[in-house]
Write an enzyme that holds these catalytic residues in place. Structure first.
Site, PDB file in Angstrom:
ATOM      1  N   ASN A  10       0.378   5.123  -1.366  1.00 12.62           N
ATOM      2  CA  ASN A  10      -0.155   5.148   0.243  1.00 12.62           C
ATOM      3  C   ASN A  10      -1.414   6.168   0.210  1.00 12.62           C
ATOM      4  OD1 ASN A  10      -0.332   5.695   2.890  1.00 12.62           O
ATOM      5  ND2 ASN A  10       1.390   6.855   3.176  1.00 12.62           N
ATOM      6  N   TRP A  11      -2.630   5.551   0.288  1.00 12.93           N
ATOM      7  CA  TRP A  11      -3.969   6.473   0.359  1.00 12.93           C
ATOM      8  C   TRP A  11      -4.061   7.128   1.491  1.00 12.93           C
ATOM      9  CZ3 TRP A  11      -7.984   2.144  -1.642  1.00 12.93           C
ATOM     10  CH2 TRP A  11      -7.689   1.822  -2.954  1.00 12.93           C
ATOM     11  N   LYS A  12      -3.485   6.738   2.890  1.00 15.18           N
ATOM     12  CA  LYS A  12      -3.638   7.412   3.835  1.00 15.18           C
ATOM     13  C   LYS A  12      -4.765   7.544   4.313  1.00 15.18           C
ATOM     14  CE  LYS A  12       0.215  10.620   2.644  1.00 15.18           C
ATOM     15  NZ  LYS A  12       1.141  11.911   2.994  1.00 15.18           N
ATOM     16  N   HIS A 102       5.992   5.758   9.042  1.00 15.86           N
ATOM     17  CA  HIS A 102       5.883   6.785   7.914  1.00 15.86           C
ATOM     18  C   HIS A 102       5.950   8.188   8.912  1.00 15.86           C
ATOM     19  CE1 HIS A 102       3.648   9.640   5.747  1.00 15.86           C
ATOM     20  NE2 HIS A 102       3.846   9.028   4.773  1.00 15.86           N
ATOM     21  N   GLU A 104       4.295  10.769   9.259  1.00 21.46           N
ATOM     22  CA  GLU A 104       2.776  11.165   9.910  1.00 21.46           C
ATOM     23  C   GLU A 104       2.716  10.304  11.377  1.00 21.46           C
ATOM     24  OE1 GLU A 104       0.595  10.790   6.543  1.00 21.46           O
ATOM     25  OE2 GLU A 104       1.567  12.451   5.467  1.00 21.46           O
ATOM     26  N   GLU A 172      11.838   9.268   2.633  1.00 21.35           N
ATOM     27  CA  GLU A 172      10.807  10.245   2.399  1.00 21.35           C
ATOM     28  C   GLU A 172      11.462  11.427   3.382  1.00 21.35           C
ATOM     29  OE1 GLU A 172       7.101   8.479   0.860  1.00 21.35           O
ATOM     30  OE2 GLU A 172       6.865   8.612   3.245  1.00 21.35           O
ATOM     31  N   GLY A 178       3.574  15.901   0.728  1.00 20.02           N
ATOM     32  CA  GLY A 178       2.647  16.548   0.806  1.00 20.02           C
ATOM     33  C   GLY A 178       2.813  18.098   0.454  1.00 20.02           C
ATOM     34  N   SER A 218       6.186  14.339  -2.835  1.00 22.99           N
ATOM     35  CA  SER A 218       5.721  14.947  -3.936  1.00 22.99           C
ATOM     36  C   SER A 218       6.137  14.206  -5.310  1.00 22.99           C
ATOM     37  CB  SER A 218       6.290  16.300  -3.821  1.00 22.99           C
ATOM     38  OG  SER A 218       5.766  17.001  -2.569  1.00 22.99           O
ATOM     39  N   GLY A 239       2.132   9.419  -2.294  1.00 21.67           N
ATOM     40  CA  GLY A 239       0.908   9.990  -1.380  1.00 21.67           C
ATOM     41  C   GLY A 239      -0.223  10.386  -2.233  1.00 21.67           C
ATOM     42  N   GLY A 240      -0.326  11.844  -2.360  1.00 23.07           N
ATOM     43  CA  GLY A 240      -1.309  12.468  -3.069  1.00 23.07           C
ATOM     44  C   GLY A 240      -1.436  12.198  -4.497  1.00 23.07           C
TER      45      GLY A 240
HETATM   46  C1  PEP Z   1       3.663   9.914   1.758  1.00 24.74           C
HETATM   47  O1  PEP Z   1       3.260  10.274   2.401  1.00 24.74           O
HETATM   48  O2  PEP Z   1       4.335   9.042   1.740  1.00 24.74           O
HETATM   49  C2  PEP Z   1       4.088  10.760   0.568  1.00 24.74           C
HETATM   50  C3  PEP Z   1       5.252  10.672  -0.304  1.00 24.74           C
HETATM   51  O3  PEP Z   1       3.205  11.744   0.285  1.00 24.74           O
HETATM   52  P1  PEP Z   1       3.092  12.664  -1.205  1.00 24.74           P
HETATM   53  O4  PEP Z   1       3.314  11.997  -2.243  1.00 24.74           O
HETATM   54  O5  PEP Z   1       1.802  13.298  -1.137  1.00 24.74           O
HETATM   55  O6  PEP Z   1       4.279  13.732  -1.014  1.00 24.74           O
END
Ligand code: PEP
Length: 260
Positions: A10-12, A102, A104, A172, A178, A218, A239-240
């Site tokens: 997920n590049w956001k 998600h 967010e 999640e 994050g 994470s 994500g990141g």
């Molecule tokens: C996400 O936003 O779906 C996510 C899991 O982010 P991260 O891996 O950065 O925690």
């Protein structure tokens, strides 16, 4: 039934369409150099809307075996909904997946469980597999335990779907997204197991057996293998770390890590 693991990036709101081309090409080459076996794990990337056409063209032209997904879609199919993107358009761009609910979107855009359910229906109307995100905040975990919030979110999202609905679930925990504060594999398994039971209750035993449940929060190359050893964890929503070519490639290649 063996479930094909899914590693989803997920590049956001990161990487414009030019950066997306460089990133996808580099990821593909990195996996090729490492002699990664394409069929062993399904890889999916979720770029911003403005990148999707470009990434679709690249995947197609270079025969890159990554699935393509969007990060959201409209609950409506067409009409006067300024700024919204229809599942019909995403489907025409070969989006096989769409992330829905998600944290967010729930947090910053006020998406309720009912909105999430409407978007799940919209995705399925257009032949797109929804990646339904559920998860609790730290306060909710302390108040009602580890599974209650995710279980209820999933019940609402799945209500009324046919038994053969093709969906992916992503657990999640909000406190792990994050933050670098990753859940333990045992914590992930506890909730993913409860979510599989919900799928069984709502959609039946076959659906529970075939539906993939991802962990997200994470995830890194250093911790993915331990999650993948859990019986109810079938992949990761990243994500990141999905924005770092070498790190994401190492996550995809988790089967090569020691002890898997
Ligand atoms: C996400 O936003 O779906 C996510 C899991 O982010 P991260 O891996 O950065 O925690």
């Amino acid at each position: 039934m063996a479930r094909t693991p899914l590693i989803a990036g997920n590049w956001k709101m990161n990487l414009d369409h030019l950066q997306a081309v460089a990133f996808v090409q580099k990821l593909h080459w990195t996996l090729k150099d490492a002699k990664h076996e394409d069929g062993s794990v399904e890889v999916a990337v979720f770029p911003p809307f403005t990148d999707i056409r470009t990434v679709q063209t690249l995947l197609d032209a270079d025969k890159i075996p990554f699935a393509l997904g969007a990060q959201d879609l409209s609950a409506q199919d067409s009409g006067a909904y300024t700024g919204e993107v229809s599942g019909a358009f995403l489907s025409k761009l070969d989006c096989g997946y769409v992330i829905i609910g998600h944290s967010e979107r729930r947090q910053y855009h006020g998406e309720t469980d009912e909105v999430v359910a409407a978007k799940v229906q919209a995705a399925l109307r257009h032949g797109i597999v929804p990646v339904i995100c559920v998860g609790e905040t730290l306060e909710q975990r302390e108040e009602s335990g580890p599974t209650a919030v995710s279980v209820e979110q999933l019940r609402v999202a799945l209500a009324g779907l046919p038994a053969d609905a093709d969906v992916v679930i992503a657990y999640e925990p909000v406190w792990a997204i994050g933050t670098g504060q990753v859940a333990s594999p045992e914590q992930a398994e506890e909730v993913c197991g409860a979510l599989r039971a919900v799928i069984g209750e709502v959609l039946g035993a076959d659906a529970a057996e075939r539906t993939r449940i991802l962990y997200g929060g994470s995830v890194k190359a250093a911790n993915i293998a331990a999650f993948m050893r859990e019986p109810d964890v079938d992949g990761a929503l990243v994500g990141g770390a999905s924005l770092l070519v070498d790190e994401f490639a190492a996550i995809i290649r988790y089967q090569k890590h020691v002890g898997v």
